[in-house]
Design a protein around this motif. Structure first.
Motif, mmCIF file in Angstrom:
data_model
loop_
_atom_site.group_PDB
_atom_site.id
_atom_site.type_symbol
_atom_site.label_atom_id
_atom_site.label_comp_id
_atom_site.label_asym_id
_atom_site.label_seq_id
_atom_site.Cartn_x
_atom_site.Cartn_y
_atom_site.Cartn_z
ATOM 1 N N LEU A 1 -8.049 4.797 8.258
ATOM 2 C CA LEU A 1 -8.287 3.859 6.986
ATOM 3 C C LEU A 1 -9.004 2.854 7.209
ATOM 4 N N PHE A 2 -10.044 2.368 6.510
ATOM 5 C CA PHE A 2 -10.882 1.277 6.772
ATOM 6 C C PHE A 2 -10.758 0.493 5.454
ATOM 7 N N TRP A 3 -11.378 -0.782 5.343
ATOM 8 C CA TRP A 3 -11.742 -2.045 4.382
ATOM 9 C C TRP A 3 -13.070 -2.454 5.101
ATOM 10 N N MET B 1 -11.354 8.444 7.077
ATOM 11 C CA MET B 1 -11.932 9.531 7.845
ATOM 12 C C MET B 1 -11.042 10.228 8.553
ATOM 13 N N LYS B 2 -11.001 11.484 8.617
ATOM 14 C CA LYS B 2 -10.208 12.165 9.275
ATOM 15 C C LYS B 2 -10.310 12.129 10.726
ATOM 16 N N ASN C 1 -16.538 13.420 11.302
ATOM 17 C CA ASN C 1 -17.638 12.670 11.196
ATOM 18 C C ASN C 1 -17.906 11.916 9.825
ATOM 19 N N ASP C 2 -17.461 12.340 8.887
ATOM 20 C CA ASP C 2 -17.958 11.835 7.527
ATOM 21 C C ASP C 2 -16.852 10.949 7.072
ATOM 22 N N MET C 3 -17.293 9.824 6.888
ATOM 23 C CA MET C 3 -16.311 8.662 6.217
ATOM 24 C C MET C 3 -16.440 8.739 4.784
ATOM 25 N N ARG C 4 -15.079 8.583 4.026
ATOM 26 C CA ARG C 4 -15.399 8.825 2.404
ATOM 27 C C ARG C 4 -15.126 7.545 1.950
ATOM 28 N N PHE C 5 -15.880 7.080 1.078
ATOM 29 C CA PHE C 5 -15.720 5.809 0.799
ATOM 30 C C PHE C 5 -15.494 5.705 -0.949
#
Lengths: 113, 114
Positions: free
Chosen positions: B34-36, B95-96, B100-104
């Motif tokens: 998880l990201f911010w 992102m799993k 590859n794909d980060m979901r925002f």
């Protein structure tokens, strides 16, 4: 360079024209990502490269979108026969490897008239 | 499919005060990140903080900290001692592991007032 560089910063094209957007990742970064960000929305994934190999293009919205990274460094996103719905900011990101933090460029704002 | 929800389109805070931005996500995966990210008007997305799901300890980066509640699928960002330079769009992302794909999420526009 120190960061991810994208050019041009702004691009205006007439509907039906082809456009090419460039991304220069951080030197040595294996992974490269393209995202599309519509106005007021979060970025949406388009495609992923590991070195020169395009391993995931599941996010490309149509066959008018094409991306390449022939030598494993600079990447180009090409959009053929542009349409108004292609208007967005196109962001490029790179990382050392796939699971490492992604570093983003400033994006290219594409406007289709 | 994984989805990320940010329920606060806009927020404001007085300089030097504390603000919390909310984020929830939906996934059946156990290993993920998880990201911010912060996006000022210059458009460059800047990583604020990163959390690995297998770590129970909440990530902290200077004035930025998260409250990660894995069971509730919640990942809020707390900004302490807000500064004028914190004014930006903030995006939560998922992102799993080994994907590859980060979901925002759709983002929260934060304004820090003097």
């Amino acid at each position: 360079g120190a960061g991810v560089s994208q050019s041009p910063r702004y691009k205006v094209a007439k509907r039906g024209q082809d456009v090419a957007l460039r991304c220069d990742p951080i030197s040595g970064h294996v992974s490269l990502f393209w995202y599309q960000q519509a106005l007021g929305q979060g970025p949406e994934f388009l495609t992923y490269f590991q070195n020169e190999a395009q391993l995931d293009k599941s996010g490309l919205p149509s066959d008018r979108f094409f991306a390449e990274r022939p030598e494993g460094s600079v990447s180009t996103l090409k959009i053929q026969r542009t349409q108004q719905e292609d208007s967005a900011v196109y962001l490029c990101a790179s990382s050392q490897y796939r699971d490492q933090p992604q570093h983003f460029g400033d994006g290219t704002r594409l406007s289709i008239l | 499919a994984q989805t990320v929800t940010q329920s606060q389109p806009e927020m404001s805070v007085q300089e030097a005060e504390t603000v919390t931005l909310s984020c929830t996500y939906d996934t059946s995966e156990n290993n993920y990140y998880l990201f911010w990210y912060k996006q000022p008007p210059s458009r460059q997305m800047i990583l604020v903080i990163r959390q690995e799901a297998y770590k129970q300890q909440n990530a902290t980066e200077n004035r930025f900290s998260v409250n990660f509640q894995k069971a509730a699928k919640s990942f809020s960002l707390k900004i302490s001692d807000s500064q004028l330079g914190d004014t930006a769009m903030y995006f939560c992302a998922f992102m799993k592991h080994e994907m590859n794909d980060m979901r925002f999420g759709a983002g929260t526009r934060l304004t820090v007032k003097p």
